[in-house]
Design a protein around this motif. Structure first.
Motif: not given
Length: 727
Positions: A498-516
């Protein structure tokens, strides 16, 4: 995940100066509105800080390049209210009217770290929840006439909000009757049913009393981030830890992901390789209503917090757990099925691709076909980086399986089964494709600056050059779509399903402690320590802020077409076992759209289009005569009818008659299929064993590949694609 892209983006994020955040941290928060009659839950300084920073990350680094405004504020409010009360059982119309004051202000509030409005809404919900549970408890011992032809509307999502307390009283009284008749139909005695339901409502009161501000903050942030896009998610510290444990793929239990739906625990996913998967006793959509440890007593878990239910289901490997389940597609009034599972250690990195060899007859000709089932695109990066020459990965495992299929099993074709494969490592998707094509591009990645990187297979040669098919379904996503799309674009094989899910995006995990900014963390730590000192609780040294998975890029096929939203369309199409209008990226309102970029420089292996026409024709001819296909269509039709139903009869005799008729119909259909295969018929109460279960989709896919073997002789393909010697 594109790790180079992630490192580059994280470096940019870390270079940002959070001057505005420092100033905002010094500002006095808006007073929290109080809801009388309930212990109000309030946000803390850490949550205020995180909210501001998430707004900044989304506005500056999310792929959508979106700015929060009044329109988004309106969507957040609607999603938040729907999350709290999806079936409209708690809020009244007057509550909803009051919440309208926040419709166009949440964007500004979140930018300033002001969480007073969503926390106030939650406290109203908390009060209403306790009121209706208390009322329902008083109705359990009431006298009910189960012979009346009444109905209960259990799904009120599309109905108007109740105008008054009296209206909701009537709805909750019907709900109590509905739950009592369900228990009665299931075969237990009346006194026991009253006791069970009383404990259920007491459990609901207990669980809601354990809600804390981290729980509320998570709900608020989910409504916020999912309004932006379906795969940008913030995780509070507790959930971030759980998420990372899941990513580590190691735990002890039954091997299933669970979620709450209308206060009922539901199987969201059966994890390949675990006890639930191997037993074939659980399916996505099944609902768990009670749990017992070994031979112990069952505990009714309807209404429990999900982590409490999960703690009962998880446990040391080797121990047994029994579950009462209501199978997917069955009414909650159906008699629960009791299953027993032995817990195992689920080590996700060690889940391996597996092979089987099937022999089929195609036009009187026998063929041996190797089926490789790939549960996920996995890789032990830690072992690989440490130089372990035997580290686990999808590509390495599949290569070994192919060698065995070629040299020992002497197969005529190979089928890759990617059904329910939700993806995983991008690197593995590229490398796995390389086993079936020579050097060349596999996938393109475009980042928020619109820079496009072409990811290529750089390894010469192929592991398998013979006839090849790929099976997919609606749950095949991400890396699965990259692989299937590349195989299709290169003309290297036939895609079936069947037609597949359609997830064509890339996510990056970012530790909030590293950006504050560290100075802000110090300020927050001082505030928290001061409060803890007053309360006499433990001192906190460094505040933990959780993490955000941020959508930062998008996948594209070598043809330039995005896998986002549309997914991969199969060459040979089957009816979907999953509702296409409820599952898939194109069902998500905030999903990114499909689009195209420039085609990459690739050369197709072969032109299979002429062959595909014949394959589709032969497939349809078989389906016209297939009992399995006819029953599959009937099952899908029945499921669609049930999806449209929002009410159920409260007449005991009618409800029992409906349940018995459904069970009889199911048994008759199973026996009809068994007879067609020369198997003995089952009697009422008999169970279908693992060996007797049928996989019609696989069986027909193998027939399609049998047709492919016959149609795709070497001369035809060389003529169609003279540059290729692979197939």
């Amino acid at each position: 995940m594109d790790f180079k892209l992630f490192k580059e983006m994280l470096k940019r994020i870390l270079l940002v100066t959070f001057t505005a955040a420092v100033l905002a941290c010094q500002a006095s928060p808006k007073p929290q509105p109080q809801v009388p009659g309930v212990i109000n839950i309030v946000p803390d300084e850490k949550q205020s800080l995180v909210c501001r920073e998430v707004v900044g990350l989304i506005e500056n680094y999310n792929y959508k390049k979106i700015k929060l405004n009044d329109s988004i504020s309106s969507l957040i409010l609607d999603k938040y209210v729907k999350t709290l009360d999806p079936s409209r059982n708690y809020f009244t119309a007057s509550d909803i009217k009051e919440f309208e004051q926040y419709r166009n202000s949440l964007d500004d509030d979140f930018r300033n770290g002001d969480l007073s409005a969503p926390f106030y809404i939650f406290n109203v919900y908390l009060k209403r929840y306790n009121e209706w549970i208390a009322y329902a408890t008083t109705q359990i011992n009431g006298k009910y006439d189960f012979t009346k032809n009444e109905t209960y509307v259990y799904d009120r999502e599309k109905m108007p909000w109740a105008n008054s307390t009296g209206d909701l009283n009537g709805i909750w009284k019907q709900r109590v009757k509905y739950e009592l008749v369900n228990l009665k139909i299931a075969g237990t005695v009346a006194d026991k049913n009253v006791e069970t339901l009383g404990k259920r409502y007491q459990s609901l009161k207990t669980q809601i009393s354990k809600i804390n501000n981290q729980d509320v903050f998570q709900i608020v942030m989910d409504a916020f981030t999912e309004t932006i896009d379906p795969h940008t998610n913030y995780f509070n510290p507790t959930n971030a830890q759980q998420f990372n444990e899941d990513m580590a793929r190691s735990f002890e239990g039954i091997g299933a992901r669970l979620q709450l739906e209308n206060e009922v625990l539901k199987i969201a996913e059966v994890i390949p390789g675990g006890p639930a998967f191997k037993s074939k006793l659980l399916s996505a959509g099944d609902r768990i209503v009670a749990v017992a440890q070994g031979n112990g007593e069952f505990e009714d878990i309807i209404g429990w917090r999900i982590e409490n239910s999960v703690s009962k289901i998880k446990g040391p490997k080797g121990t047994k757990v029994r579950l009462k389940i209501v199978p997917v597609g069955k009414e909650m009034s159906s008699k629960p099925v009791i299953i027993e599972l032995t817990r195992e250690k689920i080590v996700m990195e060690e889940q391996s691709a597996k092979k089987t060899v099937k022999t089929i007859q195609s036009n009187g000709q026998p063929y041996r076909i190797g089926v490789i089932t790939v549960p996920a695109f996995y890789a032990d990066f830690k072992a690989a980086n440490a130089g372990d020459p035997n580290y686990k990965s999808t590509t390495r495992d599949v290569r070994l399986l192919i060698d065995t299929l070629k040299n020992k099993d002497k197969v005529d074709a190979i089928v890759m089964d990617l059904r329910a494969n939700g993806g995983g490592s991008l690197v593995e998707a590229i490398d796995l494709t390389g086993l079936f094509i020579d050097r060349g591009p596999v996938v393109q990645v475009r980042d928020i600056k619109n820079d496009v990187e072409v990811n290529e297979d750089q390894n010469a040669g192929v592991a398998w050059s013979g006839p090849f098919g790929v099976m997919v379904d609606r749950l095949s996503a991400s890396a699965s779509e990259i692989f299937a799309g590349a195989i299709q674009d290169y003309g290297r094989g036939i895609i079936m399903g069947t037609q597949t899910y359609g997830k064509g995006t890339v996510q990056s995990s970012i530790d909030m402690n590293r950006v504050v900014n560290p100075s802000i963390l110090q300020r927050i730590a001082a505030l928290v320590d001061k409060k803890n000192s007053i309360a006499g609780t433990t001192k906190e040294t460094t505040p933990q802020l959780g993490q955000i998975n941020l959508t930062m890029a998008k996948f594209y096929r070598v043809t330039g077409s995005s896998t986002q939203h549309k997914g991969v369309m199969p060459d040979i199409e089957f009816p979907s076992l999953y509702p296409m209008d409820k599952i898939g990226e194109d069902t998500e309102p905030s999903a990114l759209p499909w689009d195209e970029i420039q085609k990459s420089n690739f050369t197709a292996v072969a032109n299979l289009n002429p062959i595909k026409t014949d394959l589709v024709r032969l497939h349809k001819e078989r389906m016209a005569k297939s009992l399995d296909y006819k029953m599959l269509q009937e099952d899908i039709s029945d499921m669609k009818k049930r999806e449209g139903e929002v009410s159920v009869t409260l007449n005991e005799a009618k409800l029992k008659e409906e349940r018995d008729a459904a069970e009889a119909k199911s048994l008759a259909r199973v026996n009809e299929l068994r007879s067609s295969r020369g198997l003995a018929k089952l009697k009422k109460g008999d169970k279908v064993t693992k060996e007797e279960s049928f996989d019609f989709i696989l069986d027909e896919s193998l027939q399609v590949v049998g047709d492919l073997i016959q149609k795709s002789n070497k001369a035809e393909l060389v003529k169609a694609a003279p540059q290729s010697n692979k197939f």
